[in-house]
Design a protein around this motif. Structure first.
Motif, PDB file in Angstrom:
ATOM      1  N   MET A  26       0.801  -1.219   0.000  1.00  0.00           N
ATOM      2  CA  MET A  26       0.000   0.000   0.000  1.00  0.00           C
ATOM      3  C   MET A  26       0.841   1.280   0.000  1.00  0.00           C
ATOM      4  O   MET A  26       0.495   2.281   0.630  1.00  0.00           O
ATOM      5  CB  MET A  26      -0.983   0.025   1.179  1.00  0.00           C
ATOM      6  N   GLY A  80       6.042   6.004  12.670  1.00  0.00           N
ATOM      7  CA  GLY A  80       5.008   5.206  12.013  1.00  0.00           C
ATOM      8  C   GLY A  80       3.843   5.080  12.981  1.00  0.00           C
ATOM      9  O   GLY A  80       4.021   5.223  14.207  1.00  0.00           O
ATOM     10  N   SER A  81       2.639   4.829  12.451  1.00  0.00           N
ATOM     11  CA  SER A  81       1.519   4.669  13.392  1.00  0.00           C
ATOM     12  C   SER A  81       1.646   3.354  14.152  1.00  0.00           C
ATOM     13  O   SER A  81       1.082   3.196  15.225  1.00  0.00           O
ATOM     14  CB  SER A  81       0.165   4.819  12.707  1.00  0.00           C
ATOM     15  N   ASP A  82       2.432   2.423  13.614  1.00  0.00           N
ATOM     16  CA  ASP A  82       2.725   1.187  14.364  1.00  0.00           C
ATOM     17  C   ASP A  82       3.224   1.500  15.777  1.00  0.00           C
ATOM     18  O   ASP A  82       2.824   0.852  16.750  1.00  0.00           O
ATOM     19  CB  ASP A  82       3.857   0.415  13.674  1.00  0.00           C
ATOM     20  N   PHE A 104      -6.068  -5.239  10.552  1.00  0.00           N
ATOM     21  CA  PHE A 104      -4.625  -4.983  10.507  1.00  0.00           C
ATOM     22  C   PHE A 104      -3.923  -5.822  11.590  1.00  0.00           C
ATOM     23  O   PHE A 104      -4.329  -5.786  12.758  1.00  0.00           O
ATOM     24  CB  PHE A 104      -4.391  -3.489  10.726  1.00  0.00           C
ATOM     25  N   TYR A 107      -2.364  -4.820  15.596  1.00  0.00           N
ATOM     26  CA  TYR A 107      -3.117  -4.687  16.856  1.00  0.00           C
ATOM     27  C   TYR A 107      -2.949  -5.966  17.684  1.00  0.00           C
ATOM     28  O   TYR A 107      -2.719  -5.932  18.892  1.00  0.00           O
ATOM     29  CB  TYR A 107      -4.616  -4.457  16.614  1.00  0.00           C
ATOM     30  N   ALA A 149     -10.178  -0.017  12.147  1.00  0.00           N
ATOM     31  CA  ALA A 149      -9.524   0.580  10.982  1.00  0.00           C
ATOM     32  C   ALA A 149     -10.591   1.031   9.993  1.00  0.00           C
ATOM     33  O   ALA A 149     -11.443   0.250   9.586  1.00  0.00           O
ATOM     34  CB  ALA A 149      -8.578  -0.422  10.337  1.00  0.00           C
ATOM     35  N   ASN A 153      -8.139  -2.804   6.762  1.00  0.00           N
ATOM     36  CA  ASN A 153      -7.105  -3.546   6.049  1.00  0.00           C
ATOM     37  C   ASN A 153      -7.160  -4.971   6.601  1.00  0.00           C
ATOM     38  O   ASN A 153      -7.144  -5.124   7.823  1.00  0.00           O
ATOM     39  CB  ASN A 153      -5.732  -2.910   6.339  1.00  0.00           C
ATOM     40  N   ASP A 178      -8.594   4.033  13.315  1.00  0.00           N
ATOM     41  CA  ASP A 178      -7.343   4.059  12.559  1.00  0.00           C
ATOM     42  C   ASP A 178      -7.635   4.455  11.111  1.00  0.00           C
ATOM     43  O   ASP A 178      -8.205   3.684  10.345  1.00  0.00           O
ATOM     44  CB  ASP A 178      -6.692   2.668  12.642  1.00  0.00           C
ATOM     45  N   ALA A 180      -5.517   5.017   8.588  1.00  0.00           N
ATOM     46  CA  ALA A 180      -4.333   4.893   7.723  1.00  0.00           C
ATOM     47  C   ALA A 180      -4.718   5.102   6.246  1.00  0.00           C
ATOM     48  O   ALA A 180      -3.962   5.682   5.471  1.00  0.00           O
ATOM     49  CB  ALA A 180      -3.684   3.530   7.920  1.00  0.00           C
ATOM     50  N   TYR A 181      -5.921   4.635   5.873  1.00  0.00           N
ATOM     51  CA  TYR A 181      -6.358   4.752   4.474  1.00  0.00           C
ATOM     52  C   TYR A 181      -7.408   5.847   4.302  1.00  0.00           C
ATOM     53  O   TYR A 181      -8.047   5.927   3.246  1.00  0.00           O
ATOM     54  CB  TYR A 181      -6.897   3.389   3.968  1.00  0.00           C
ATOM     55  N   THR A 202      -1.507   8.313   9.469  1.00  0.00           N
ATOM     56  CA  THR A 202      -0.121   8.097   9.047  1.00  0.00           C
ATOM     57  C   THR A 202       0.126   8.823   7.736  1.00  0.00           C
ATOM     58  O   THR A 202      -0.808   9.011   6.949  1.00  0.00           O
ATOM     59  CB  THR A 202       0.173   6.596   8.872  1.00  0.00           C
ATOM     60  N   SER A 204       2.318   7.431   5.775  1.00  0.00           N
ATOM     61  CA  SER A 204       2.920   6.358   4.976  1.00  0.00           C
ATOM     62  C   SER A 204       2.204   6.151   3.642  1.00  0.00           C
ATOM     63  O   SER A 204       2.852   5.972   2.611  1.00  0.00           O
ATOM     64  CB  SER A 204       2.886   5.040   5.741  1.00  0.00           C
ATOM     65  N   LYS A 205       0.884   6.150   3.685  1.00  0.00           N
ATOM     66  CA  LYS A 205       0.147   5.739   2.481  1.00  0.00           C
ATOM     67  C   LYS A 205       0.002   6.874   1.475  1.00  0.00           C
ATOM     68  O   LYS A 205      -0.298   6.640   0.314  1.00  0.00           O
ATOM     69  CB  LYS A 205      -1.242   5.193   2.851  1.00  0.00           C
ATOM     70  N   ARG A 212       8.639   7.108   7.936  1.00  0.00           N
ATOM     71  CA  ARG A 212       8.084   6.552   9.171  1.00  0.00           C
ATOM     72  C   ARG A 212       7.535   7.673  10.050  1.00  0.00           C
ATOM     73  O   ARG A 212       8.192   8.135  10.980  1.00  0.00           O
ATOM     74  CB  ARG A 212       9.129   5.726   9.959  1.00  0.00           C
TER      75      ARG A 212
END
Ligand code: PLP
Length: 344
Positions: A26, A80-82, A104, A107, A149, A153, A178, A180-181, A202, A204-205, A212
């Motif tokens: 992604m 990163g959101s991680d 995802f 978690y 999420a 994902n 979350d 992320a997308y 994030t 990232s995407k 990060r």
């Protein structure tokens, strides 16, 4: 000396993608325009890496806050959101974490590292979820925290807004939405932020996966508590400088995201026309499809130089499913051509 439960885990596997069309993680396929890249490099050349980075990052938090319409005190930054998922699971009182299944993987994985119980809410065959069901599991398990999420994902679908709102209102534990997308769904949940609702995001995407950088938006008091388990200097000086610079040019990335949304629709329509492929609705920058034999299709695509993600075996609901990141027009054409050859 290593815990037995850690010994039993498998390390997070990242396959070798050298020389391949990489559509497994992604990422945004577009590289930065040359003029912007040059200006960015000049900014980075001015960073004093002999010094530790700014630990508090107030200016960067203020910039993100104005980008999101919140206060700087409501922003927590993570590598990163991680890393933020980890901070949340470290700082919340011991107790069950509730998640849909499939969702995802981090978690569950981080909960395992921290020996936190996890309760899953299985999705329906079409990957939808009943909000009452989610809330029932949260109540039964006395959930301390839940992750949702939006979009999800690896399924790509976005829960209905009224359902998310009902979960946010009905939960007594902490709800982490979350996003992320989120940029690919054009829906945000910032309006739900409150003492027990937080929104995770994030960069990232949207094009900065290599930097990060993720962030959490929440109630200022909760953010201040979570900040206590943030590693000092968790965002390195080059990432801080990059994010500060790139946020001033965010329109470039927004255009790329818009192009990827169009490409997603084009890909979805073309794949839906192919025999033997079931395609699921996606609001993210990837598509989940079901084929007759996902192992064989995955391998044929790999032989054709295309790396995607085979979800088969990861969850009963994902039997024979493949997750394909939306790439550039040319990359997507390569996927479509290869798929036509495979299903013919
Ligand atoms: C739903 C979701 N949340 C969070 C992340 C983590 O993103 P990052 O750590 O790159 O910010 C991912 C990555 O795939 C994801 O799918």
């Amino acid at each position: 000396m290593i815990r037995n439960d850690i010994k039993a885990l498998s390390a997070y596997h990242v396959p070798d993608s050298s020389g391949m069309i990489k559509l497994d993680a992604m990422e945004n396929p577009f590289s930065m325009p040359d003029d912007l890249r040059k200006q960015w490099a000049e900014k980075l050349a001015g960073v004093d890496i002999n010094r530790y980075p700014d630990a508090d990052m107030y200016k960067l938090r203020a910039k993100i806050a104005s980008h999101e319409g919140v206060e700087p005190e409501q922003v927590l930054l993570g590598n990163g959101s991680d890393e933020i998922i980890q901070m949340i699971l470290i700082a919340t009182v011991p107790g069950t974490c509730v998640i849909p299944s499939p969702t995802f993987v981090m978690y569950n994985l981080v909960s395992q590292w921290l020996k936190r119980p996890v309760a899953t809410v299985p999705l329906a065959e079409d990957f939808t979820m009943k909000e009452e069901h989610f809330l029932q599991v949260c109540a039964r398990e006395k959930a301390v925290v839940a992750f949702l999420a939006c979009p999800n994902n690896p399924t790509g679908n976005l829960w209905r807004q009224d359902k998310v709102e009902m979960i946010a209102r009905g939960m007594s534990g902490m709800l982490v939405i979350d996003e992320a997308y989120g940029p690919f769904s054009e829906r945000t949940h910032n309006h739900l932020i409150g003492p027990n609702v937080m929104v995770l995001k994030t960069f990232s995407k949207v094009g900065w996966a290599g930097l990060r950088m993720g962030y959490l938006l929440g109630d200022a008091e909760v953010i201040a508590q979570l900040n206590k388990v943030r590693m000092p200097y968790n965002i390195n000086a080059l990432t801080q400088a990059s994010a500060t610079f790139l946020l001033d040019h965010f329109d470039v990335f927004e255009k790329q995201v818009a192009e990827l949304r169009d490409e997603r629709e084009r890909m979805a329509a073309a794949l839906a026309d192919m025999k033997g492929i079931e395609i699921f609705p996606s609001q993210a920058n990837f598509l989940l499809v079901r084929v007759e034999n996902s192992n064989a299709v995955f391998e044929s695509l790999r032989q054709a130089g295309i790396l995607i993600k085979n979800m088969h075996g990861s969850d009963r609901l994902l039997d024979n499913c493949l997750r394909i990141t939306v790439g550039s027009h040319e990359e997507n054409d390569a996927v479509l051509a290869a798929m036509r050859g495979i299903v013919a």
